[in-house]
Design an enzyme around this catalytic site. Structure first.
Site: not given
Ligand code: 7PJ
Length: 279
Positions: A224, A258
C-alpha cells in the site's frame, strides 16, 4: 475479552491460534477483455493455485477495484468475473473469500462456494446485512471513510483509532443482531481507505486495542501507498516493506494478513512463530 481462536467460515473452521495468510486474487480484465473471458479466468485460477501451493490459508477473490480513485463496476460484470473463479477454487477445496460490497454478489458467491464475505463497506449497502445473514459464511467488516473514488480527499478524524474501533464494533453488533454469530465476524481497520499516512500508522499502533474488542482482526497493508510513503518505493518494490508491515500487524494482534506476496509472507510468519511470536 479473549479473542476468538476459531473462525467459522461455512464448511471450514479457520484455526486462529497461529497467524493466517489471505492471498489477494484480483479478477480484473486483461487489456483486451472484460474480465469475464476464459483467458482472464484461467490466469486468475493459475495465480490462486500458486498462492495456495505457497501456503495461503484462504484466497480473496475480487472483481471490483476498491483502490483509491477507482470507479464502480457493474453488477453483471462483477458476477461474470468472480463467480466462475470462486466455483472452481471451492471445488478444489480452497477456503475462498469474496471481496465485494454488493448483496447480489455476496449471495451468488456463497452459493458458488465462498466461505467468507470481505466487504470494504462493512455491509452498509441496503440488503448487504441481510444477504450475509442468509449465509453461513464468515464476514470481514472493514472500516472505510467515504467512497473509493473520493476517500483520499483530506480525511479527518479526532481520534482515528477510537473512531475506527467504535465503527467496527457497531457494525459487528448490527451483524449479531441479524443473527450472524460472533464466531463468524472479523474486523479490519481498512488501511488506506480514507486515511493519511499518520492515520495508518496510528492504526497499526492501536491494533492491540482493536483486537481487545474480542473479534479477530485482519490487516491489509501489502504494497500500500503508506509503505511507499515510508520507503520511497513504487508498488512493485514494496516486498520488504510489506513483510515488515505484516509482522508488525501480527505482533500487535492481527490474526489474518491480506497479502500479494504469499510465499515470502508465509516464510516470514513461520520464523516469527518459531521464535515465539510476540514473546
Ligand atoms: C483491503 C481489502 C484491506 C480488506 C483492499 C489493496 C486495495 N479488503 N481490499 N482489507 N484492501 N478486508 O489491496 O491495495 O485492507 S483493495
Amino acid at each position: 475479552m479473549r479473542g476468538m481462536t476459531t473462525l467459522r467460515c461455512g464448511r471450514h473452521a479457520l484455526d486462529l491460534t497461529r497467524p493466517r495468510v489471505m492471498g489477494i486474487l484480483n479478477v480484473t480484465p486483461d487489456s483486451f477483455s472484460d474480465g469475464g473471458c476464459h483467458f482472464d479466468r484461467e490466469r486468475a485460477l493459475d495465480h490462486a493455485r500458486r498462492m495456495l501451493a505457497d501456503g495461503a490459508d484462504l484466497v480473496d477473490v475480487g472483481g471490483e477495484s476498491t483502490r483509491p480513485g477507482a470507479a464502480p463496476v457493474d453488477e453483471a460484470d462483477e458476477l461474470a468475473r468472480v463467480i466462475p473463479v470462486i466455483d472452481e477454487l471451492a471445488r478444489e477445496g480452497a477456503l475462498v473469500s469474496v471481496d465485494t460490497m454488493k448483496p447480489a454478489v455476496m449471495r451468488a458467491a456463497v452459493a458458488a462456494g465462498a466461505a467468507m464475505i470481505n466487504d470494504v463497506n462493512a455491509l452498509r449497502l441496503p440488503g448487504a446485512l441481510e444477504a450475509a445473514a442468509s449465509t453461513d459464511a464468515a464476514v470481514c467488516l472493514m472500516h472505510m471513510r467515504g467512497a473509493p473514488r473520493t476517500m483520499q480527499e483530506a480525511p479527518r478524524y479526532d481520534d482515528v483509532a477510537a473512531e475506527v474501533r467504535d465503527f467496527l464494533v457497531e457494525r459487528a453488533q448490527a451483524c449479531e443482531a441479524m443473527g450472524i454469530a460472533r464466531e463468524r465476524i472479523v474486523l479490519d481497520p481498512g488501511f488506506g481507505f480514507g486515511k493519511t499516512l499518520a492515520h495508518n500508522l496510528a492504526l497499526v499502533r492501536a491494533l492491540p486495542e482493536l483486537a481487545a474488542a474480542g473479534y479477530p482482526v485482519l490487516a491489509g497493508l501489502s504494497r500500500k501507498s503508506t509503505l511507499g510513503a515510508i520507503t520511497g518505493r513504487p508498488a512493485g518494490e514494496r516486498l520488504a516493506a510489506s513483510l515488515a508491515a505484516a509482522l508488525a500487524a501480527v505482533a500487535r494482534g492481527a490474526s489474518i494478513v491480506r497479502v500479494h506476496d504469499v510465499r515470502e509472507t508465509v516464510d516470514a510468519l513461520k520464523v516469527w512463530v518459531a521464535v515465539g511470536g510476540a514473546g
